[in-house]
Design a protein around this motif. Structure first.
Motif, PDB file in Angstrom:
ATOM      1  N   TYR A 123     -12.803   7.736  -4.935  1.00 43.70           N
ATOM      2  CA  TYR A 123     -12.174   6.548  -5.171  1.00 43.70           C
ATOM      3  C   TYR A 123     -13.624   5.784  -5.747  1.00 43.70           C
ATOM      4  O   TYR A 123     -14.705   6.317  -6.271  1.00 43.70           O
ATOM      5  CB  TYR A 123     -12.106   5.305  -3.980  1.00 43.70           C
ATOM      6  N   THR A 131      -4.944   0.235  -2.708  1.00 44.28           N
ATOM      7  CA  THR A 131      -4.148   0.524  -3.436  1.00 44.28           C
ATOM      8  C   THR A 131      -3.062   1.699  -2.095  1.00 44.28           C
ATOM      9  O   THR A 131      -2.528   1.969  -2.715  1.00 44.28           O
ATOM     10  CB  THR A 131      -3.548   1.425  -5.024  1.00 44.28           C
ATOM     11  N   HIS A 132      -3.929   2.560  -2.017  1.00 43.44           N
ATOM     12  CA  HIS A 132      -3.724   3.075  -1.098  1.00 43.44           C
ATOM     13  C   HIS A 132      -4.373   3.263   0.066  1.00 43.44           C
ATOM     14  O   HIS A 132      -5.307   3.229   0.209  1.00 43.44           O
ATOM     15  CB  HIS A 132      -3.997   4.514  -1.876  1.00 43.44           C
ATOM     16  N   THR A 133      -3.656   4.402   1.182  1.00 43.12           N
ATOM     17  CA  THR A 133      -3.935   4.161   2.823  1.00 43.12           C
ATOM     18  C   THR A 133      -3.749   5.026   3.168  1.00 43.12           C
ATOM     19  O   THR A 133      -3.164   6.336   2.973  1.00 43.12           O
ATOM     20  CB  THR A 133      -3.797   2.831   3.214  1.00 43.12           C
ATOM     21  N   ARG A 142      -1.088   7.726   1.799  1.00 39.94           N
ATOM     22  CA  ARG A 142      -1.561   9.302   1.592  1.00 39.94           C
ATOM     23  C   ARG A 142      -1.442  10.026   2.707  1.00 39.94           C
ATOM     24  O   ARG A 142      -2.581  10.134   3.563  1.00 39.94           O
ATOM     25  CB  ARG A 142      -2.427   9.085   0.331  1.00 39.94           C
ATOM     26  N   LEU A 191       0.974  -1.279  -0.358  1.00 45.18           N
ATOM     27  CA  LEU A 191       0.364   0.121   0.294  1.00 45.18           C
ATOM     28  C   LEU A 191       1.185   1.017  -0.528  1.00 45.18           C
ATOM     29  O   LEU A 191       2.119   1.140   0.159  1.00 45.18           O
ATOM     30  CB  LEU A 191      -1.030   0.185   1.390  1.00 45.18           C
ATOM     31  N   ILE A 192       0.017   2.452  -0.540  1.00 45.96           N
ATOM     32  CA  ILE A 192       0.510   3.936  -0.658  1.00 45.96           C
ATOM     33  C   ILE A 192       0.067   4.211   0.178  1.00 45.96           C
ATOM     34  O   ILE A 192      -0.901   4.971   0.407  1.00 45.96           O
ATOM     35  CB  ILE A 192       0.582   4.300  -2.166  1.00 45.96           C
TER      36      ILE A 192
END
Length: 289
Positions: A199, A238-240, A158, A155-156
């Motif tokens: 999202y 994909t993002h967190t 943010r 995960l990326i």
């Protein structure tokens, strides 16, 4: 002066005060106590969770005088500080750090400002800062994700999502509740929409722990819960954003939000909304040891 002498003096003062009050009931004008105001300006990176104002002659701080937490970048006035009296002030923050200023005297009607930045804070609580805890939890989650499915991408983080998550953790810590829906009736998707985050799919995990080093317990707890584990391992995300807060009793609150894809219109797409996690203390019971 002996302890018994002090007790007699306090008792005598009380009797005199009552007698004076009885006399004033028959026409004495009210006595106005001259006071000053301290304008507390929080320019640190953390919320101020407690603020103490105590006469310099007192040996303890007493109770916090805040009407509510003072968020980063916010101001709150501390009023009714007796004039011409030495006072000490102490501010405590959500990462466990604090700052003090001692022996301040206010003139009648005077307003003073006390501005704090990160550079003014000293250690006084947890050895890890909030950012440290958020990073450690984020790293642990990614490790679980990759270990479970080696081909799964990490995960990326943010920062806008981190701030949304942290704000919810701070809200739970400040107002003593534990739920995805806050006291204003906003769910995770309302909060993300308010921050302008879009999202195609989204989810949220929350947890609390009173362990001094809470990250391993919280992550283990999430991984032992089917719903929370599903969010963590979901390939669509994909993002967190990972957000942590701690209250004045050492209770840590964790919020993690997950996003997959991005599109205009935050209301569109699949929304996963799971019930809250078990308290971290229940991890040992779930494991049977």
């Amino acid at each position: 002066m002996s302890h018994s002498t002090i007790r007699r003096l306090k008792t005598g003062t009380t009797v005199v005060s009552i007698a004076l009050l009885a006399l004033c009931l028959y026409g004495c004008p009210p006595v106005t106590i001259a006071t000053g105001t301290l304008q507390f300006i929080n320019n640190t990176s953390y919320s101020c969770t407690a603020f103490y104002a105590s006469p310099s002659t007192n040996t303890n701080w007493g109770s916090s005088v805040l009407s509510s937490w003072v968020a980063s970048g916010s101001t709150q006035n501390i009023t009714n500080i007796p004039a011409s009296t030495l006072y000490d002030f102490r501010a405590v923050f959500s990462n466990g750090s604090e700052a003090q200023v001692m022996s301040q005297t206010f003139a009648a009607g005077e307003t003073r400002s006390w501005t704090l930045t990160d550079g003014n804070l000293t250690a006084g609580g947890p050895t890890q800062t909030i950012l440290d805890l958020e990073q450690a939890a984020f790293d642990a989650i990614n490790l679980e994700r990759v270990n479970a499915v080696p081909t799964r991408t990490a995960l990326i983080m943010r920062n806008d999502m981190r701030l949304v998550a942290r704000a919810h953790s701070e809200d739970m810590a400040a107002n003593d509740f534990f739920a995805h829906v806050n006291l204003a009736g906003q769910d995770p998707f309302d909060r993300m929409a308010a921050a302008g985050i879009t999202y195609t799919s989204a989810a949220e995990n929350i947890a609390w722990s009173t362990y001094p080093s809470p990250v391993p317990y919280v992550v283990d707890d999430w991984m032992l819960s089917t719903g929370h584990r599903t969010n963590i391992l979901n390939a669509n995300y994909t993002h967190t954003g990972m957000g942590v807060a701690v209250n004045g009793t050492g209770k840590y609150y964790f919020t993690q939000v997950f996003l997959g894809g991005s599109k205009s219109g935050a209301e569109a797409g699949e929304l996963k909304f799971l019930t809250f996690s078990l308290p971290a203390e229940s991890v040992s019971a779930l494991r049977g040891n």
